[in-house]
Design a protein around this motif. Structure first.
Motif, PDB file in Angstrom:
ATOM      1  N   GLN A  57       0.728  -1.158  -0.046  1.00 12.12           N
ATOM      2  CA  GLN A  57      -0.188   0.032   0.058  1.00 12.12           C
ATOM      3  C   GLN A  57       0.729   1.214   0.122  1.00 12.12           C
ATOM      4  OE1 GLN A  57      -2.457  -0.499   3.373  1.00 12.12           O
ATOM      5  NE2 GLN A  57      -3.695  -2.030   2.401  1.00 12.12           N
ATOM      6  N   SER A  61       1.493   4.873  -3.199  1.00 13.67           N
ATOM      7  CA  SER A  61       1.451   6.257  -3.123  1.00 13.67           C
ATOM      8  C   SER A  61       2.180   7.009  -4.124  1.00 13.67           C
ATOM      9  CB  SER A  61       1.735   6.664  -1.491  1.00 13.67           C
ATOM     10  OG  SER A  61       3.087   6.159  -1.437  1.00 13.67           O
ATOM     11  N   ARG A 276     -17.168   5.561   6.866  1.00 19.68           N
ATOM     12  CA  ARG A 276     -15.707   4.885   6.749  1.00 19.68           C
ATOM     13  C   ARG A 276     -15.680   3.603   7.870  1.00 19.68           C
ATOM     14  NH1 ARG A 276     -10.720   8.507   4.866  1.00 19.68           N
ATOM     15  NH2 ARG A 276     -11.717   9.625   3.018  1.00 19.68           N
ATOM     16  N   ARG A 279     -14.036   0.705   6.124  1.00 21.78           N
ATOM     17  CA  ARG A 279     -12.616   0.834   6.035  1.00 21.78           C
ATOM     18  C   ARG A 279     -11.886   0.143   7.172  1.00 21.78           C
ATOM     19  NH1 ARG A 279     -10.829   5.858   2.289  1.00 21.78           N
ATOM     20  NH2 ARG A 279     -12.870   5.914   1.038  1.00 21.78           N
ATOM     21  N   TYR A 310     -10.990  -2.212   0.417  1.00 18.19           N
ATOM     22  CA  TYR A 310     -10.076  -1.218   1.238  1.00 18.19           C
ATOM     23  C   TYR A 310      -8.777  -2.281   1.964  1.00 18.19           C
ATOM     24  CZ  TYR A 310     -13.260   2.567   0.106  1.00 18.19           C
ATOM     25  OH  TYR A 310     -14.080   3.335  -0.701  1.00 18.19           O
ATOM     26  N   GLY A 314      -5.950  -0.209   0.618  1.00 16.48           N
ATOM     27  CA  GLY A 314      -5.598   0.749   1.386  1.00 16.48           C
ATOM     28  C   GLY A 314      -6.854   1.783   1.607  1.00 16.48           C
ATOM     29  N   GLN A 315      -7.056   2.802   2.641  1.00 16.70           N
ATOM     30  CA  GLN A 315      -8.288   3.597   2.656  1.00 16.70           C
ATOM     31  C   GLN A 315      -8.438   4.790   1.756  1.00 16.70           C
ATOM     32  OE1 GLN A 315      -8.560   4.688   6.800  1.00 16.70           O
ATOM     33  NE2 GLN A 315      -8.087   2.689   7.530  1.00 16.70           N
ATOM     34  N   ASP A 316      -7.061   4.916   1.057  1.00 20.67           N
ATOM     35  CA  ASP A 316      -7.277   6.250   0.105  1.00 20.67           C
ATOM     36  C   ASP A 316      -6.939   5.841  -1.282  1.00 20.67           C
ATOM     37  OD1 ASP A 316      -7.533   7.890   2.308  1.00 20.67           O
ATOM     38  OD2 ASP A 316      -5.298   7.879   2.514  1.00 20.67           O
ATOM     39  N   CYS A 317      -7.641   4.448  -1.459  1.00 15.10           N
ATOM     40  CA  CYS A 317      -7.158   3.734  -2.992  1.00 15.10           C
ATOM     41  C   CYS A 317      -8.313   4.586  -3.749  1.00 15.10           C
ATOM     42  CB  CYS A 317      -7.517   2.371  -2.981  1.00 15.10           C
ATOM     43  SG  CYS A 317      -9.104   1.842  -2.780  1.00 15.10           S
ATOM     44  N   LYS A 318      -7.927   4.628  -5.335  1.00 15.40           N
ATOM     45  CA  LYS A 318      -8.770   5.166  -6.407  1.00 15.40           C
ATOM     46  C   LYS A 318      -8.911   3.860  -7.214  1.00 15.40           C
ATOM     47  CE  LYS A 318      -8.952   8.353 -10.038  1.00 15.40           C
ATOM     48  NZ  LYS A 318      -8.123   9.327 -10.972  1.00 15.40           N
TER      49      LYS A 318
END
Length: 604
Positions: A57, A61, A276, A279, A310, A314-318
């Motif tokens: 993960q 980034s 959330r 997540r 998630y 990861g929690q900020d995935c697109k």
């Protein structure tokens, strides 16, 4: 081995550790499956351990990707710069790992056994309602073996292979391992009757939970495969087969609808769920013992899908939807390349079929052009022949049909792709030039044309356009003999230059005969695609001259030796054999002179 046979032998270290934890689970049957759990954990750690989920993960980034890019640039410039590359950046985000084909095959075998093991549950045990009732640890182990122990590490393993495996046919091993995991119904004990082998069987709705809980395995890895397929030569039968295999699997009835339903569950708004909260529902730890309490069963389908995505990305995935506009654009590009590859394969087949089977022998003897007919000598088609062309066309045709079914492409869209190929063909209507535009200095490649050349889809016909006497010595020529013959012919041309010009200036048959032997084809009649070649051709005016270079070829000398050997078998002396050869060549040259002059008259 039956459960009754366990527990009476001398205990091992692991078993003594388990015997001290009876307070965790009072069920004595839970003590009997520790061997299977331990063995599976050993296999997973040994074959699927690449790097941790946190490291994966972190590598997604933009900051991590920039660090890796800086490291690679520093390595590439290390020879030109005194600065030492920062090894810490690479080791922080990327671990050296190169699986082999044998490694991948072993992992695929493990997945097949796990699917068969998980599918051995009885229908009443596998149903969600059965989870609320008391079940044996073995049944729980069957139900959770794949998602708890294998799913996470296998996803990371496949992501690494899709991103780092070479763009060649060896990727077939990774592909089949991935497809084996995606089809657990193939290893179910109940086999559906298949009346027609050509029609794939429908995927039952009971597999919808598996598809939803493995959504990234289907969608993100499919996008990764599309990106690989767009960079491969689809004229190759092995690459065409891989595209066909993936398209055939995803085109199974009801599978695309299940994937689309899973994406809808993931993308739907979070109604009635705290912000959330999904997540926080991460995948169960791989290091936990089977004797520890199981996490509570989550029945909400949307909650399950979101927790799966998630927990892996990861929690900020697109997330890029498989049936969204971006992926649809990639599929249309692949369909365009498939259509173009089919035309290229057909063109290669036509050109290879132009000459009779004796072409190679005659060309080796020097009685036909030395160039090859097939324009792709490095392609698999040259080694496998016409059967390979037929298979390639069949694979690509079926792959295109399967893609049309999966993404609901209309016939009009496929027709537009075929018409939009921009086929720039020569006068024979077969050889296609790369996509280019006409500029002031000649043809200029477009980005599409460069892509076609890089992938071997099209190419320019490159031929030597300089002085034929000064071209490099070939592998089929004798170096010292070619140089000696060049010096001899140069001396003859300097000595008799005036007489050659006078003979070639005559308008009778003798003049035509001399022009046929002492002059070469005008460069203006060739396909000059380079502006430099045009300027050089305009400045070069070569008069008639004698060329003896053909005598320095192995094939010419061996042909002469073969002729003398045959004459010897018929008791013909060397002098008479030489006269017969000269007479035969004179007759051949006279006939070619007449045909050449007639061709010039027709052109006028």
């Amino acid at each position: 081995m039956s459960f009754a046979s366990y527990g009476l032998h001398d205990t091992s270290l692991l078993k003594r550790h388990i015997s001290h934890q009876t307070s965790v689970n009072a069920d004595p049957a839970s003590h009997e499956i520790w061997r299977s759990e331990t063995l599976l954990q050993v296999f997973v750690e040994m074959w699927l351990h690449h790097y941790s989920l946190e490291l994966y993960q972190k590598m997604q980034s933009p900051h991590a990707k920039l660090e890796v890019l800086h490291y690679r640039l520093s390595v590439s410039s290390a020879l030109h710069s005194p600065a030492q590359p920062s090894l810490q950046a690479l080791h922080a985000y990327q671990e050296s790992f190169t699986p082999t084909e044998e490694h991948v095959l072993v992992v695929r075998l493990l997945l097949k056994h796990l699917h068969a093991f998980a599918n051995s549950l009885k229908p009443e045990q596998a149903s969600p309602s059965a989870h609320s009732h008391a079940t044996s640890p073995l049944e729980e182990f069957k139900r959770a073996a794949v998602p708890r122990f294998v799913q996470q590490k296998l996803y990371l393993f496949l992501q690494h292979c899709f991103g780092h495996w070479p763009l060649d046919a060896s990727f077939r091993a990774v592909l089949e391992m991935w497809l084996s995991y995606l089809q657990p119904w193939r290893y179910a004990p109940e086999k559906q009757a298949q009346s027609n082998d050509s029609q794939p069987r429908c995927v039952s709705e009971k597999w919808a939970p598996f598809v939803q809980e493995n959504l990234l395995m289907y969608t993100k890895l499919f996008v990764a495969f599309l990106n690989r397929a767009l960079r491969t030569d689809l004229v190759s039968p092995k690459n065409a087969l891989m595209v066909f295999r993936v398209a055939k699997v995803f085109a199974q009835p009801n599978l695309a609808e299940m994937i689309q339903k899973g994406e809808q569950l993931f993308l739907e708004p979070e109604l009635g769920i705290p912000h959330r909260q999904h997540r926080l529902f991460m995948a169960p730890t791989l290091t936990g013992s089977f004797l520890s309490p199981w996490p509570p069963v989550v029945t909400d389908a949307s909650f399950k899908v979101k927790s799966h995505v998630y927990s892996l990305e990861g929690q900020d995935c697109k997330y890029t939807p498989m049936f969204g506009p971006e992926v649809r654009t990639l599929v249309l590009r692949l369909a365009w390349l498939i259509t173009q590859a089919k035309q290229t394969a057909k063109s290669i087949s036509d050109q290879c079929m132009e000459s009779p089977g004796g072409f190679s022998f005659l060309s080796w003897l020097g009685f036909s052009p030395m160039g090859t007919n097939c324009p792709y000598p490095a392609n698999d088609l040259d080694e496998m022949g016409q059967d390979s062309v037929r298979k390639t066309d069949e694979y690509l045709e079926k792959a295109l049909e399967y893609l049309r079914q999966i993404f609901r492409l209309s016939e009009a869209q496929l027709t537009q792709l075929t018409l939009a190929l921009g086929t720039t063909q020569d006068e024979n209507g077969k050889k296609q030039l790369p996509d280019c535009i006409v500029g002031e200095d000649g043809l200029i490649l477009t980005p599409l044309g460069r892509y076609q050349i890089i992938n071997g889809l099209r190419r320019f016909e490159i031929e030597y356009q300089g002085d034929s006497e000064l071209q490099p010595i070939r592998s089929y020529e004798i170096t010292c003999l070619v140089r000696a013959l060049f010096r001899l012919s140069s001396a003859i041309n300097r000595r008799f230059a005036g007489q050659m010009v006078a003979l070639c200036s005559r308008n009778d048959f003798l003049g035509s005969f001399c022009r046929y032997h002492l002059t070469e084809p005008v460069l203006a009649n060739r396909h000059l695609l380079s502006p430099v070649g045009r300027r050089q051709a305009a400045s070069q005016t070569r008069g008639p001259r004698l060329s003896l270079r053909f005598l320095g070829s192995y094939r010419t000398l061996l042909s002469l030796l073969l002729a003398f050997f045959v004459a010897y078998l018929f008791r013909v002396g060397p002098l008479l054999c030489t006269l017969l050869l000269v007479l035969g060549y004179v007759l051949y040259a006279m006939a070619m002179t007449v045909l050449t002059e007639r061709g010039k008259l027709h052109q006028l």
